[in-house]
Design a protein around this motif. Sequence first.
Motif, PDB file in Angstrom:
ATOM      1  N   UNK A 202      12.067  13.378   9.357  1.00  0.00           N
ATOM      2  CA  UNK A 202      11.562  11.837   9.577  1.00  0.00           C
ATOM      3  C   UNK A 202      10.234  11.747   9.504  1.00  0.00           C
ATOM      4  N   UNK A 203      10.401  10.403   8.242  1.00  0.00           N
ATOM      5  CA  UNK A 203       9.223   9.815   8.410  1.00  0.00           C
ATOM      6  C   UNK A 203       9.496   8.425   9.051  1.00  0.00           C
TER       7      UNK A 203
ATOM      8  N   UNK B 175       2.069   4.649   0.518  1.00  0.00           N
ATOM      9  CA  UNK B 175       3.158   5.025   0.259  1.00  0.00           C
ATOM     10  C   UNK B 175       4.640   4.449   0.896  1.00  0.00           C
ATOM     11  N   UNK B 176       5.376   3.351   0.872  1.00  0.00           N
ATOM     12  CA  UNK B 176       6.396   2.950   1.758  1.00  0.00           C
ATOM     13  C   UNK B 176       7.284   3.970   1.962  1.00  0.00           C
TER      14      UNK B 176
ATOM     15  N   UNK C  22       9.731  11.237  -2.035  1.00  0.00           N
ATOM     16  CA  UNK C  22       8.771  11.666  -2.062  1.00  0.00           C
ATOM     17  C   UNK C  22       8.989  13.319  -1.471  1.00  0.00           C
ATOM     18  N   UNK C  23       9.741  13.437  -0.029  1.00  0.00           N
ATOM     19  CA  UNK C  23       9.633  14.187   0.911  1.00  0.00           C
ATOM     20  C   UNK C  23      11.019  15.271  -0.387  1.00  0.00           C
TER      21      UNK C  23
ATOM     22  N   UNK D  55       2.824  10.707   4.329  1.00  0.00           N
ATOM     23  CA  UNK D  55       2.467   9.664   3.797  1.00  0.00           C
ATOM     24  C   UNK D  55       0.830  10.020   3.403  1.00  0.00           C
ATOM     25  N   UNK D  56       1.009  11.035   1.865  1.00  0.00           N
ATOM     26  CA  UNK D  56       2.103  11.432   1.258  1.00  0.00           C
ATOM     27  C   UNK D  56       2.547  12.431   1.827  1.00  0.00           C
TER      28      UNK D  56
END
Length: 180
Positions: free
Chosen positions: A39-40, A50-51, A58-59, A16-17
Amino acid sequence: MRKSAATKALYAGSFDPVTRGHLDVIGKALLTFDTVHVAVGTNVRKARMFGVQESQDLLVRSITERWPEVASASGGLFEGVLEVGEYANQSLIAYARRIGATHIVRGLREASNFNDEFNLHGVAGRIDPSILMVHFICEAQFLHVSSSTAKELDAMGEGIGWLVMPCVEAAFAARRGQGR
């Protein structure tokens, strides 16, 4: 003792980010393991900018900017060798078990990371010693790169292109344009 037939590494974080340092660790993991699952997740100690879904997007976009050849015709990354997912409301070990990970990848940037990672290594090893933890030290140019630094510098109006890929920089600019 021998390497298992197939290895699958889990690299989890808040992303994030996602930063160039994260991408450095992903690149090293891709050279080491048969499959890498990024994994986020949500860190309850940090407020997200960012959600989770936006961070996943974005990844993926950062990965394809960094390695344009990764996007396959089927829409996968590196022909399915790289996966992107989300974990929430479970331990890192529980998620690793669920996806069939043989290893957990962690990145080290500075000496202060070592104490936290050493603790995580000990706890994870007690919960499930069959899932090995592997640490990659970031390249020198990424030692001072962090998501927090990107957020702080952006908030002060400084350029962050050296910390993040262009798509992330554009996401920051879009947030500034919306008054955050």
